[in-house]
Design a protein around this motif. Structure first.
Motif, short mmCIF file in Angstrom:
data_model
loop_
_atom_site.label_atom_id
_atom_site.label_comp_id
_atom_site.label_asym_id
_atom_site.label_seq_id
_atom_site.Cartn_x
_atom_site.Cartn_y
_atom_site.Cartn_z
N ARG A 45 0.86 -1.19 0.00
CA ARG A 45 0.00 0.00 0.00
C ARG A 45 0.89 1.24 0.00
NH1 ARG A 45 -5.03 -0.50 0.85
NH2 ARG A 45 -5.26 1.63 1.51
N LEU A 46 0.48 2.24 -0.72
CA LEU A 46 1.16 3.52 -0.63
C LEU A 46 0.71 4.20 0.65
CD1 LEU A 46 0.78 4.82 -4.30
CD2 LEU A 46 2.81 3.85 -3.22
N LEU B 2 7.29 8.65 -4.18
CA LEU B 2 7.37 7.20 -4.33
C LEU B 2 8.81 6.77 -4.58
CD1 LEU B 2 5.96 4.43 -4.64
CD2 LEU B 2 5.81 4.94 -7.09
N ASP B 3 9.33 5.92 -3.70
CA ASP B 3 10.68 5.37 -3.81
C ASP B 3 11.73 6.47 -4.03
OD1 ASP B 3 9.63 2.79 -3.54
OD2 ASP B 3 9.29 2.61 -5.69
N PHE C 228 0.59 10.18 6.88
CA PHE C 228 1.26 9.13 7.64
C PHE C 228 2.77 9.33 7.60
CE2 PHE C 228 2.98 4.90 8.38
CZ PHE C 228 2.22 4.46 9.45
N VAL C 229 3.31 9.64 6.43
CA VAL C 229 4.75 9.90 6.31
C VAL C 229 5.16 11.05 7.22
CG1 VAL C 229 6.58 10.71 4.75
CG2 VAL C 229 4.97 8.96 3.98
N TYR D 262 13.96 2.57 -11.88
CA TYR D 262 12.80 1.70 -11.77
C TYR D 262 12.03 1.83 -10.46
CZ TYR D 262 15.63 -0.17 -15.54
OH TYR D 262 16.42 -0.29 -16.66
N LYS D 263 11.59 3.04 -10.20
CA LYS D 263 10.68 3.24 -9.07
C LYS D 263 9.37 2.56 -9.40
CE LYS D 263 12.74 7.68 -7.85
NZ LYS D 263 12.51 9.11 -7.62
N GLY D 264 8.61 2.18 -8.37
CA GLY D 264 7.31 1.57 -8.59
C GLY D 264 7.39 0.08 -8.83
#
Length: 191
Positions: free
Chosen positions: A94-95, A147-148, A100-101, A119-121
């Motif tokens: 889950r993202l 993301l990443d 939350f972060v 290659y994130k994701g």
């Protein structure tokens, strides 16, 4: 006098092989962390059953039907109840929200199956093979709103072999992930 061990919570969504590696590492007397909670968004996740059988506190809740804010509020409460200081995402699919972060800023790390920033994701192994990369691998990074995209704490390379499929490459990368994640988490909590 020995320093107290840092309290780590592990979030997962599946079989939990990285969680198992982190738990096994935590059993070593010199390890600077202890696993105080294993949590999942999937109550039927095999990793939850394994952790419970080991006597580790577990928490599960499906976000279906309650929405992300309510789910993350309940997760946050469980993490705080367990007195977690650091969160290790280990196959947690889950993202996490920006809220939350922000609540756990600088205290969430993740293992990702590529040599970030490449290659994130998802579909990282297929993308590495399609690009003709000679090496693939994995990265442990701090989780941020991107993301990443957080600071890379450690990486390990794995050769892409002739005839590799995403599955064969994934299996070899996963074995390396187990060693890299345990070592990097120990370094992270000790700093």
């Amino acid at each position: 006098m020995t320093a107290p061990k840092r309290k780590v919570a592990i979030l997962l969504s599946g079989r939990g092989s990285n969680m198992i590696a982190l738990v096994e590492a935590a059993r070593e007397p010199a390890c600077p962390y202890e696993v105080v909670l294993v949590a999942s968004d999937k109550p039927e996740a095999p990793g939850i059953a394994w952790a419970a059988a080991q006597g580790i506190a577990t928490w599960t809740l499906s976000p279906k039907g309650i929405g992300k804010p309510a789910y993350e509020a309940a997760l946050d409460a469980a993490l705080r109840h367990a007195q977690a200081e650091t969160i290790a995402l280990a196959g947690y699919m889950r993202l996490v929200s920006d809220t939350f972060v922000a609540a756990w800023r600088g205290r969430i790390i993740n293992i990702h199956p590529s040599l970030l920033p490449k290659y994130k994701g998802l579909d990282t192994h297929a993308r590495a093979i399609a690009a003709g990369d000679a090496v693939a691998g994995c990265s442990v990074h701090v989780v941020t709103e991107e993301l990443d995209g957080g600071e890379v704490l450690g990486q390990a390379e794995v050769a892409v072999l002739p005839g590799d499929t995403p599955d064969t490459l994934a299996a070899r990368v996963l074995a390396v992930e187990h060693r890299l994640y345990a070592r990097t988490l120990a370094e992270f909590v000790a700093r």
